[in-house]
Write a protein that holds these residues in place. Structure first.
Motif, PDB file in Angstrom:
ATOM      1  N   ILE A  32       2.553   3.848  -5.662  1.00 40.64           N
ATOM      2  CA  ILE A  32       3.573   3.696  -4.667  1.00 40.64           C
ATOM      3  C   ILE A  32       4.115   2.204  -4.835  1.00 40.64           C
ATOM      4  N   LEU A  33       5.379   2.071  -4.830  1.00 32.70           N
ATOM      5  CA  LEU A  33       6.077   0.758  -5.222  1.00 32.70           C
ATOM      6  C   LEU A  33       6.945   0.554  -3.827  1.00 32.70           C
ATOM      7  N   VAL A  34       7.542  -0.583  -3.829  1.00 29.89           N
ATOM      8  CA  VAL A  34       8.614  -1.010  -2.832  1.00 29.89           C
ATOM      9  C   VAL A  34       9.506   0.133  -2.633  1.00 29.89           C
ATOM     10  N   ASN A  35       9.980   0.738  -1.346  1.00 31.31           N
ATOM     11  CA  ASN A  35      11.032   1.485  -0.867  1.00 31.31           C
ATOM     12  C   ASN A  35      10.386   2.969  -1.307  1.00 31.31           C
ATOM     13  N   HIS A  36       9.288   3.349  -1.625  1.00 25.47           N
ATOM     14  CA  HIS A  36       8.813   4.385  -2.017  1.00 25.47           C
ATOM     15  C   HIS A  36       9.149   5.378  -0.654  1.00 25.47           C
ATOM     16  N   ALA A  37       9.572   6.892  -0.863  1.00 23.27           N
ATOM     17  CA  ALA A  37       9.703   7.744   0.032  1.00 23.27           C
ATOM     18  C   ALA A  37       8.723   7.982   1.034  1.00 23.27           C
ATOM     19  N   PRO A  38       8.789   8.217   2.224  1.00 23.65           N
ATOM     20  CA  PRO A  38       7.826   8.598   3.199  1.00 23.65           C
ATOM     21  C   PRO A  38       6.843   9.524   2.746  1.00 23.65           C
ATOM     22  N   ILE A  39       5.726   9.578   2.873  1.00 25.82           N
ATOM     23  CA  ILE A  39       4.697  10.488   2.253  1.00 25.82           C
ATOM     24  C   ILE A  39       3.477  10.363   3.095  1.00 25.82           C
ATOM     25  N   ILE A  40       2.644  11.475   3.084  1.00 29.28           N
ATOM     26  CA  ILE A  40       1.426  11.800   3.742  1.00 29.28           C
ATOM     27  C   ILE A  40       0.653  12.499   2.605  1.00 29.28           C
ATOM     28  N   SER A  41      -0.326  12.234   1.926  1.00 26.36           N
ATOM     29  CA  SER A  41      -1.111  12.722   0.819  1.00 26.36           C
ATOM     30  C   SER A  41      -2.415  12.834   0.961  1.00 26.36           C
ATOM     31  N   LEU A  42      -3.376  13.910   0.628  1.00 22.03           N
ATOM     32  CA  LEU A  42      -4.718  13.754   0.453  1.00 22.03           C
ATOM     33  C   LEU A  42      -5.175  13.007  -0.676  1.00 22.03           C
ATOM     34  N   LEU A  43      -6.178  12.250  -0.657  1.00 21.06           N
ATOM     35  CA  LEU A  43      -6.709  11.469  -1.793  1.00 21.06           C
ATOM     36  C   LEU A  43      -8.143  12.083  -2.535  1.00 21.06           C
ATOM     37  N   ASP A  44      -8.109  12.385  -3.764  1.00 22.29           N
ATOM     38  CA  ASP A  44      -9.627  12.833  -4.212  1.00 22.29           C
ATOM     39  C   ASP A  44     -10.386  11.761  -4.601  1.00 22.29           C
ATOM     40  N   LYS A  45     -11.629  12.029  -4.929  1.00 24.59           N
ATOM     41  CA  LYS A  45     -12.330  10.971  -5.666  1.00 24.59           C
ATOM     42  C   LYS A  45     -11.855  10.182  -6.621  1.00 24.59           C
ATOM     43  N   GLY A  46     -12.043   9.040  -6.695  1.00 27.26           N
ATOM     44  CA  GLY A  46     -11.251   8.307  -7.750  1.00 27.26           C
ATOM     45  C   GLY A  46     -11.207   6.779  -7.521  1.00 27.26           C
ATOM     46  N   ARG A  47     -10.296   6.174  -8.156  1.00 28.26           N
ATOM     47  CA  ARG A  47     -10.016   4.671  -8.084  1.00 28.26           C
ATOM     48  C   ARG A  47      -8.688   4.375  -7.513  1.00 28.26           C
ATOM     49  N   VAL A  48      -8.659   3.535  -6.540  1.00 25.51           N
ATOM     50  CA  VAL A  48      -7.594   2.910  -5.872  1.00 25.51           C
ATOM     51  C   VAL A  48      -7.231   1.546  -6.510  1.00 25.51           C
ATOM     52  N   VAL A  49      -6.145   1.135  -6.972  1.00 27.00           N
ATOM     53  CA  VAL A  49      -5.963  -0.066  -7.531  1.00 27.00           C
ATOM     54  C   VAL A  49      -4.752  -0.607  -7.017  1.00 27.00           C
ATOM     55  N   TYR A  50      -4.798  -1.740  -6.336  1.00 23.22           N
ATOM     56  CA  TYR A  50      -3.579  -2.451  -5.491  1.00 23.22           C
ATOM     57  C   TYR A  50      -3.474  -3.775  -6.556  1.00 23.22           C
ATOM     58  N   THR A  51      -2.260  -3.984  -6.411  1.00 22.34           N
ATOM     59  CA  THR A  51      -1.810  -5.293  -7.440  1.00 22.34           C
ATOM     60  C   THR A  51      -1.343  -6.313  -6.182  1.00 22.34           C
ATOM     61  N   LEU A  52      -1.911  -7.551  -6.312  1.00 17.46           N
ATOM     62  CA  LEU A  52      -1.648  -8.443  -5.521  1.00 17.46           C
ATOM     63  C   LEU A  52      -0.200  -9.329  -5.766  1.00 17.46           C
ATOM     64  N   PRO A  53       0.320 -10.040  -5.217  1.00 21.03           N
ATOM     65  CA  PRO A  53       1.391 -10.751  -5.486  1.00 21.03           C
ATOM     66  C   PRO A  53       0.816 -11.792  -6.511  1.00 21.03           C
ATOM     67  N   GLY A  54       1.438 -12.039  -7.773  1.00 19.46           N
ATOM     68  CA  GLY A  54       1.074 -12.939  -8.830  1.00 19.46           C
ATOM     69  C   GLY A  54       0.569 -11.868  -9.734  1.00 19.46           C
ATOM     70  N   GLY A  55       0.412 -10.510  -9.647  1.00 23.96           N
ATOM     71  CA  GLY A  55      -0.239  -9.570 -10.642  1.00 23.96           C
ATOM     72  C   GLY A  55      -1.631  -9.388 -10.866  1.00 23.96           C
ATOM     73  N   GLU A  56      -2.614  -9.782  -9.850  1.00 29.34           N
ATOM     74  CA  GLU A  56      -4.059  -9.646 -10.057  1.00 29.34           C
ATOM     75  C   GLU A  56      -4.308  -8.321  -9.502  1.00 29.34           C
ATOM     76  N   LYS A  57      -4.992  -7.445 -10.064  1.00 25.84           N
ATOM     77  CA  LYS A  57      -5.168  -5.893  -9.971  1.00 25.84           C
ATOM     78  C   LYS A  57      -6.670  -5.935  -9.360  1.00 25.84           C
ATOM     79  N   LYS A  58      -6.847  -5.208  -8.172  1.00 26.23           N
ATOM     80  CA  LYS A  58      -7.816  -5.055  -7.369  1.00 26.23           C
ATOM     81  C   LYS A  58      -8.259  -3.651  -7.441  1.00 26.23           C
ATOM     82  N   PRO A  59      -9.489  -3.157  -7.880  1.00 24.62           N
ATOM     83  CA  PRO A  59      -9.976  -1.706  -8.030  1.00 24.62           C
ATOM     84  C   PRO A  59     -10.776  -1.531  -6.919  1.00 24.62           C
ATOM     85  N   LEU A  60     -10.777  -0.206  -6.437  1.00 23.22           N
ATOM     86  CA  LEU A  60     -11.842   0.194  -5.119  1.00 23.22           C
ATOM     87  C   LEU A  60     -11.954   1.591  -5.519  1.00 23.22           C
ATOM     88  N   ASP A  61     -13.205   2.104  -5.687  1.00 17.52           N
ATOM     89  CA  ASP A  61     -13.752   3.373  -6.075  1.00 17.52           C
ATOM     90  C   ASP A  61     -13.984   4.090  -4.709  1.00 17.52           C
TER      91      ASP A  61
END
Length: 83
Positions: A32-61
């Motif tokens: 998901i990036l800036v100006n992504h189309a509206p969406i609702i989606s189910l999520l499976d087991k896995g890893r969410v990774v979000y990127t903070l301003p400045g490029g630091e990546k934070k994983p969450l299982d």
């Protein structure tokens, strides 16, 4: 920037601005990036990774959940994979 809120049954896991969010959708990972189309989606087991301003990546299982995207606001309602 995107506004991201990650909520689990126990607490708010994260709330703030991010550059992108990678999530494990039921049909595969998607980003998901800036100006992504509206969406609702189910999520499976896995890893969410979000990127903070400045490029630091934070994983969450996660064990699953869902994501909603609307007007650069990303809401994740998830079950945490606590081991």
């Amino acid at each position: 920037m995107l506004k991201l809120k990650i909520v689990s049954p126990e607490r708010i896991e994260f709330e703030g601005e991010v550059e992108s969010v990678l999530v494990p959708g039921t049909l595969g990972q998607f980003e998901i990036l800036v100006n992504h189309a509206p969406i609702i989606s189910l999520l499976d087991k896995g890893r969410v990774v979000y990127t903070l301003p400045g490029g630091e990546k934070k994983p969450l299982d996660i064990c699953g959940g869902f994501v909603e995207v609307q007007k650069n606001v990303v809401s994740l309602c998830i079950e945490i994979n606590e081991e």
